[in-house]
Design a protein around this motif. Structure first.
Motif, PDB file in Angstrom:
ATOM      1  N   SER A 312      46.094  35.167  41.867  1.00  0.00           N
ATOM      2  CA  SER A 312      44.837  35.881  42.122  1.00  0.00           C
ATOM      3  C   SER A 312      44.208  35.460  43.442  1.00  0.00           C
ATOM      4  O   SER A 312      43.380  36.186  44.002  1.00  0.00           O
ATOM      5  N   ASN A 317      45.762  42.868  44.791  1.00  0.00           N
ATOM      6  CA  ASN A 317      46.277  43.608  43.643  1.00  0.00           C
ATOM      7  C   ASN A 317      47.775  43.399  43.573  1.00  0.00           C
ATOM      8  O   ASN A 317      48.421  43.077  44.581  1.00  0.00           O
ATOM      9  N   PHE A 320      52.377  45.118  37.481  1.00  0.00           N
ATOM     10  CA  PHE A 320      52.723  44.341  36.298  1.00  0.00           C
ATOM     11  C   PHE A 320      54.075  43.661  36.459  1.00  0.00           C
ATOM     12  O   PHE A 320      54.225  42.462  36.174  1.00  0.00           O
ATOM     13  N   GLU A 335      50.836  41.448  31.767  1.00  0.00           N
ATOM     14  CA  GLU A 335      49.603  42.208  31.559  1.00  0.00           C
ATOM     15  C   GLU A 335      48.802  41.615  30.409  1.00  0.00           C
ATOM     16  O   GLU A 335      47.571  41.453  30.505  1.00  0.00           O
ATOM     17  N   THR A 338      47.123  38.353  31.474  1.00  0.00           N
ATOM     18  CA  THR A 338      46.006  38.627  32.378  1.00  0.00           C
ATOM     19  C   THR A 338      44.809  39.173  31.617  1.00  0.00           C
ATOM     20  O   THR A 338      43.662  38.747  31.837  1.00  0.00           O
ATOM     21  N   ALA A 339      45.076  40.119  30.712  1.00  0.00           N
ATOM     22  CA  ALA A 339      43.984  40.718  29.928  1.00  0.00           C
ATOM     23  C   ALA A 339      43.264  39.666  29.098  1.00  0.00           C
ATOM     24  O   ALA A 339      42.034  39.667  28.998  1.00  0.00           O
ATOM     25  N   ARG A 350      40.401  43.413  36.997  1.00  0.00           N
ATOM     26  CA  ARG A 350      40.460  44.593  36.136  1.00  0.00           C
ATOM     27  C   ARG A 350      41.887  45.105  36.134  1.00  0.00           C
ATOM     28  O   ARG A 350      42.680  44.815  37.052  1.00  0.00           O
ATOM     29  N   ILE A 351      42.221  45.861  35.108  1.00  0.00           N
ATOM     30  CA  ILE A 351      43.597  46.313  34.919  1.00  0.00           C
ATOM     31  C   ILE A 351      43.632  47.837  34.884  1.00  0.00           C
ATOM     32  O   ILE A 351      42.874  48.469  34.138  1.00  0.00           O
ATOM     33  N   GLN A 353      45.952  50.445  33.710  1.00  0.00           N
ATOM     34  CA  GLN A 353      47.163  50.580  32.905  1.00  0.00           C
ATOM     35  C   GLN A 353      47.966  51.829  33.252  1.00  0.00           C
ATOM     36  O   GLN A 353      49.177  51.874  33.024  1.00  0.00           O
ATOM     37  N   ILE A 358      47.194  45.385  38.595  1.00  0.00           N
ATOM     38  CA  ILE A 358      46.095  44.455  38.308  1.00  0.00           C
ATOM     39  C   ILE A 358      45.337  44.214  39.608  1.00  0.00           C
ATOM     40  O   ILE A 358      45.943  43.875  40.638  1.00  0.00           O
TER      41      ILE A 358
END
Length: 417
Positions: A312, A317, A320, A335, A338-339, A350-351, A353, A358
């Protein structure tokens, strides 16, 4: 069966007028009259004879006290345990009259078990010592000494449930004890229980606090500091762990330890290689390498979360699958990890999908649940624009103020109202 010499001596005592003195003499001579093979039976036979003679409570107490003193001098642990078990059965018939002797016998047996590394048996024997009685006064210092000793024995066999039960008893009165060594053992037991229960952040703090105590040797202080680093590394990634790593990284003694390399990389949010992780794992205890409910080890989970935080810092960004490749996971698992960290407030982002991307945001999560969720891109960009405009206006205001101080005539002549 008792040896012939002991049998003969007991016969002479039964015919004598002063039986108490006869038993006193026999107890003192038993170690020299007996062989290692018969010592256990000789002592139990003598104790049986003392109680069978009904000499009165005062005389019997005196003789059992002498019996305990003789048993303390026995060098064979098996004899202490065997004779001790027999003595406890006899004392049980008049428990209130022989509480002191019962406690001393149990301590002797516990020491013998500890010497033989049978820590569970030692803990059980010690747990049978009565600490609340009108017949025997036990100080808070003595109570805590027993409870901590029991706790340490249970910790040796990884029974943290019973260890914590006895430590909690000590916790209620530890504030009344000023003995530094006892307080040290209490703190160490507390840290070990937190460590075993995988409450690694609290354990790291406890170990580090102990490492500053001057009552222990320098080598032991460095060992507990090493344990603090291991626990901090194993803790879940997030703001709280970052603070723990920061405290340890700033400790001047840390750079002398083999764990310093991984501590430095984690503190600076650098990615860890599998080789570094494998080397660090060699110094971990068994419970620290245990597998969690999802099949991964505590260390593997901590490293994945750390590397995710490191990523990060490198990327705005990432997809996945690319993140999964970086973490050694598949895309869906990356994913999910991370979530979870975003939801728990340990990572800001934020993701998407649909696009399977990400987005990482600048700044540090607070650690509060839900605080890691980033706002939508439109709202974020507007806020960033507002902040930039405000910063520019503040800088212009500063320049104008400086000009007024240094060149007031110029400003007055050129100021446009």
């Amino acid at each position: 069966m008792a040896s012939p010499k002991i049998k003969l001596a007991l016969q002479e005592i039964s015919a004598s007028a002063d039986k108490q003195q006869g038993y006193e003499t026999l107890l003192k001579e038993t170690p020299s009259l007996s062989s290692p093979a018969t010592l256990s039976q000789d002592l139990t036979t003598t104790l049986d004879a003392i109680f069978a003679d009904s000499l009165g409570i005062v005389a019997t107490r005196s003789l059992t006290a002498s019996f305990v003193d003789i048993l303390k001098q026995v060098p064979i642990n098996d004899v202490k345990v065997e004779v001790g078990e027999h003595a406890l059965v006899i004392f049980q018939s008049q428990a209130s009259s022989f509480e002191e002797q019962n406690a001393q016998i149990r301590e002797l047996m516990a020491t013998a078990h500890e010497d033989d590394e049978d820590f569970l048996a030692a803990a059980k024997v010690l747990a049978g010592i009565p600490l609340e009685s009108s017949q025997r006064k036990v100080t808070n210092d003595d109570k805590i000494r027993f409870w901590i000793r029991i706790t340490r024995n249970y910790l040796e066999v990884d029974d943290t449930t019973l260890a914590e039960q006895y430590l909690n008893k000590a916790k209620n009165v530890i504030y009344t004890v000023s003995d530094r060594e006892m307080n040290l053992h209490f703190s160490l037991c507390q840290a070990r229980i937190q460590d075993a229960r995988r409450n690694f952040l609290a354990a790291a703090q406890g170990y580090q606090d102990i490492s500053f105590m001057p009552v222990i040797a320098e080598e032991e202080r460095l060992h507990t500091l090493s344990m603090a680093i291991k626990c901090a590394v194993l803790a879940p990634a997030g703001p709280a762990r970052s603070r723990a790593l920061g405290r340890l990284y700033k400790d001047e003694r840390a750079n002398t330890l083999p764990e310093y390399s991984i501590l430095e990389k984690m503190f600076l949010d650098r990615l860890l290689s599998p080789e570094e992780v494998a080397k660090f794992a060699e110094g971990l205890a068994t419970h620290q390498l245990a597998r969690t409910s999802d099949g991964s080890t505590v260390l593997a989970k901590a490293v994945v979360e750390h590397n995710l935080r490191g990523a990060s810092r490198l990327y705005n960004n990432i997809g996945f699958d690319a993140l999964g490749s970086l973490l050694g996971l598949d895309g869906d698992k990356a994913e999910e990890t991370t979530a979870r960290m975003i939801e728990q407030g340990r990572l800001v982002g934020r993701i998407d999908q649909i696009e399977r991307v990400i987005w990482f945001e600048g700044g540090e999560a607070t650690g509060e649940k839900g605080s890691g969720r980033a706002e939508g891109i439109v709202g974020r960009e507007l806020k960033r624009w507002d902040a930039n405009v405000q910063g520019l206006a503040e800088e212009v205001e500063k320049v104008t103020s400086e000009l007024q101080l240094v060149y007031p005539d110029f400003v007055a002549a050129n100021l446009v109202v």
